[in-house]
Design a protein around this motif. Structure first.
Motif, short mmCIF file in Angstrom:
data_model
loop_
_atom_site.label_atom_id
_atom_site.label_comp_id
_atom_site.label_asym_id
_atom_site.label_seq_id
_atom_site.Cartn_x
_atom_site.Cartn_y
_atom_site.Cartn_z
N PHE A 127 -54.03 -35.05 -14.37
CA PHE A 127 -53.91 -36.46 -14.02
C PHE A 127 -55.31 -37.07 -13.96
O PHE A 127 -55.92 -37.19 -12.90
N PRO A 128 -55.88 -37.44 -15.11
CA PRO A 128 -57.25 -37.98 -15.15
C PRO A 128 -57.33 -39.38 -14.56
O PRO A 128 -57.05 -40.37 -15.23
N ALA A 129 -57.70 -39.46 -13.30
CA ALA A 129 -57.82 -40.75 -12.62
C ALA A 129 -58.64 -40.56 -11.35
O ALA A 129 -58.76 -39.44 -10.83
N LYS A 130 -59.17 -41.65 -10.85
CA LYS A 130 -59.87 -41.64 -9.57
C LYS A 130 -58.86 -41.99 -8.50
O LYS A 130 -58.19 -43.03 -8.57
N ALA A 131 -58.72 -41.13 -7.49
CA ALA A 131 -57.67 -41.33 -6.49
C ALA A 131 -58.17 -41.01 -5.10
O ALA A 131 -59.22 -40.38 -4.91
N THR A 132 -57.40 -41.45 -4.12
CA THR A 132 -57.65 -41.08 -2.73
C THR A 132 -56.31 -40.71 -2.11
O THR A 132 -55.25 -41.03 -2.67
N TYR A 133 -56.34 -40.04 -0.96
CA TYR A 133 -55.11 -39.50 -0.38
C TYR A 133 -54.89 -40.01 1.04
O TYR A 133 -55.80 -39.96 1.88
N HIS A 134 -53.68 -40.50 1.31
CA HIS A 134 -53.30 -40.94 2.65
C HIS A 134 -52.59 -39.80 3.38
O HIS A 134 -51.58 -39.29 2.91
N THR A 135 -53.13 -39.39 4.50
CA THR A 135 -52.51 -38.33 5.30
C THR A 135 -51.55 -38.96 6.31
O THR A 135 -51.97 -39.73 7.17
N SER A 136 -50.28 -38.64 6.20
CA SER A 136 -49.29 -39.24 7.09
C SER A 136 -49.35 -38.62 8.48
O SER A 136 -49.67 -37.44 8.65
N CYS A 137 -49.02 -39.42 9.49
CA CYS A 137 -49.09 -38.98 10.89
C CYS A 137 -48.17 -37.80 11.17
O CYS A 137 -48.57 -36.82 11.79
N HIS A 138 -46.91 -37.91 10.74
CA HIS A 138 -45.94 -36.87 11.06
C HIS A 138 -46.31 -35.53 10.43
O HIS A 138 -46.16 -34.48 11.05
N MET A 139 -46.80 -35.58 9.21
CA MET A 139 -47.12 -34.33 8.52
C MET A 139 -48.31 -33.63 9.17
O MET A 139 -48.30 -32.41 9.36
N THR A 140 -49.32 -34.39 9.55
CA THR A 140 -50.52 -33.78 10.11
C THR A 140 -50.38 -33.48 11.60
O THR A 140 -50.82 -32.44 12.07
N ARG A 141 -49.75 -34.39 12.35
CA ARG A 141 -49.72 -34.24 13.80
C ARG A 141 -48.50 -33.50 14.31
O ARG A 141 -48.58 -32.78 15.31
N LEU A 142 -47.36 -33.67 13.66
CA LEU A 142 -46.15 -32.99 14.10
C LEU A 142 -45.91 -31.68 13.38
O LEU A 142 -45.55 -30.68 13.99
N LEU A 143 -46.12 -31.68 12.06
CA LEU A 143 -45.98 -30.42 11.31
C LEU A 143 -47.25 -29.59 11.37
O LEU A 143 -47.22 -28.38 11.13
N GLY A 144 -48.37 -30.23 11.67
CA GLY A 144 -49.63 -29.51 11.74
C GLY A 144 -50.16 -29.09 10.38
O GLY A 144 -50.98 -28.17 10.28
N GLU A 145 -49.72 -29.79 9.33
CA GLU A 145 -50.15 -29.44 7.96
C GLU A 145 -51.27 -30.36 7.51
O GLU A 145 -51.06 -31.56 7.30
N THR A 146 -52.46 -29.81 7.36
CA THR A 146 -53.62 -30.61 6.97
C THR A 146 -54.26 -30.16 5.66
O THR A 146 -55.08 -30.89 5.09
N GLU A 147 -53.92 -28.98 5.16
CA GLU A 147 -54.64 -28.43 4.02
C GLU A 147 -53.84 -28.35 2.73
O GLU A 147 -54.40 -28.49 1.63
N ALA A 148 -52.53 -28.10 2.81
CA ALA A 148 -51.74 -27.83 1.61
C ALA A 148 -51.85 -28.91 0.53
O ALA A 148 -52.06 -28.59 -0.65
N PRO A 149 -51.72 -30.21 0.86
CA PRO A 149 -51.82 -31.23 -0.18
C PRO A 149 -53.17 -31.20 -0.91
O PRO A 149 -53.22 -31.35 -2.14
N PHE A 150 -54.24 -31.00 -0.14
CA PHE A 150 -55.57 -31.00 -0.75
C PHE A 150 -55.81 -29.76 -1.61
O PHE A 150 -56.51 -29.83 -2.63
N LYS A 151 -55.23 -28.64 -1.22
CA LYS A 151 -55.34 -27.45 -2.05
C LYS A 151 -54.67 -27.68 -3.40
O LYS A 151 -55.20 -27.29 -4.45
N LEU A 152 -53.51 -28.30 -3.38
CA LEU A 152 -52.78 -28.57 -4.63
C LEU A 152 -53.52 -29.59 -5.49
O LEU A 152 -53.65 -29.42 -6.71
N LEU A 153 -54.00 -30.67 -4.88
CA LEU A 153 -54.67 -31.72 -5.63
C LEU A 153 -56.01 -31.25 -6.20
O LEU A 153 -56.46 -31.73 -7.24
N SER A 154 -56.64 -30.29 -5.53
CA SER A 154 -57.94 -29.79 -6.01
C SER A 154 -57.83 -29.09 -7.35
O SER A 154 -58.83 -28.92 -8.05
N HIS A 155 -56.63 -28.68 -7.71
CA HIS A 155 -56.43 -27.98 -8.98
C HIS A 155 -55.86 -28.88 -10.08
O HIS A 155 -55.61 -28.40 -11.19
N VAL A 156 -55.67 -30.14 -9.79
CA VAL A 156 -55.14 -31.07 -10.80
C VAL A 156 -56.27 -31.45 -11.74
O VAL A 156 -57.28 -32.04 -11.32
#
Length: 255
Positions: A127-156
């Motif tokens: 996906f050749p584009a310049k992008a930024t990522y919004h971290t949702s409250c529920h995913m980071t604070r309730l699920l405690g997931e902070t790394e998985a999305p960035f790991k996946l996007l780092s390989h795009v």
């Protein structure tokens, strides 16, 4: 591996293409994907508004719908977090509490599932584009997931991911909050958009359609040209250039 899709209300009604992308990603990862037809709203709007008994009715239907599922995967950290609330909702009902715990234990947000359960980080996406990522409250604070999305996007391939200032701040949606506290919600989403603009990104990526709907709606009303895409759309993209994909007029796409 058998995966039952928890599609969510927003995906079913407004973003069917996200559910399609999620399905295709999971199938490429050799998952046997099914869609339990008995699923309805998870009860989060009622629960967050204090209508516990109404929320329990929805919860019982969802527990029943996903009975027997090996894994439950959803494209929404918020809705996954709601399943995690079910055991406490039935604290005084031993039978339903046991079933609620079983469902909560096997439920994952999409990125969580791919990285933490399947052990995959590179999906071969491009996906050749310049992008930024919004971290949702529920995913980071309730699920405690902070790394998985960035790991996946780092390989795009071709994706330039720019940090978003104050990414931990809420976008102002919060479900019924955006309806009950409109002036405050509006200022919060405006601040979020200002920070997105500061990155000079072409695309804003997120992993929760509730947040994305709120931000995209405000972007549209302001006449801005930032594209908003769910991470499943990025991970399932393998051929066309990012700019072409972001402007593609697909059914249900946010344009």
């Amino acid at each position: 591996m058998k995966v039952s899709l928890f599609v969510t209300c927003l995906s079913e009604m407004f973003y069917p293409h996200v559910a399609k992308d999620m399905t295709e990603v999971l199938e490429r990862l050799n998952c046997d994907v099914e869609f339990p037809k008995g699923q309805i709203c998870c009860g989060q709007p009622a629960f967050n508004s204090g209508y516990l008994e109404d929320a329990k009715k929805a919860a019982k239907q969802m527990i029943t719908a996903f009975d027997g599922a090996e894994y439950v995967v959803t494209p929404s950290g918020s809705c996954a977090a709601m399943f995690k609330e079910y055991p406490s909702m039935f604290a005084d009902d031993a039978t339903w509490k046991q079933q609620a715990e079983a469902l909560a234990d096997k439920t994952y947000e999409l990125c969580q599932f791919i990285v933490n359960v399947l052990g995959v980080e590179d999906l071969g996406a491009s996906f050749p584009a310049k992008a930024t990522y919004h971290t949702s409250c529920h995913m980071t604070r309730l699920l405690g997931e902070t790394e998985a999305p960035f790991k996946l996007l780092s390989h795009v391939k071709g994706l330039e991911l720019v940090p978003l200032k104050n990414n931990y701040d809420c976008c102002g949606f919060g479900g019924t909050f955006s309806v009950k506290m409109v002036p405050i919600s509006e200022q919060m989403v405006d601040e979020k958009i200002r920070h997105v603009e500061e990155t000079e990104a072409e695309v804003l990526i997120g992993a929760d359609n509730g947040c994305l709907m709120n931000i995209q709606g405000r972007i549209n009303r302001q006449g801005k040209r930032i594209k908003v895409l769910h991470i499943a759309e990025i991970l399932n993209h393998q051929q066309k250039g990012g700019a072409e994909y972001a402007n593609e007029n697909r059914d249900g796409a946010l344009l």
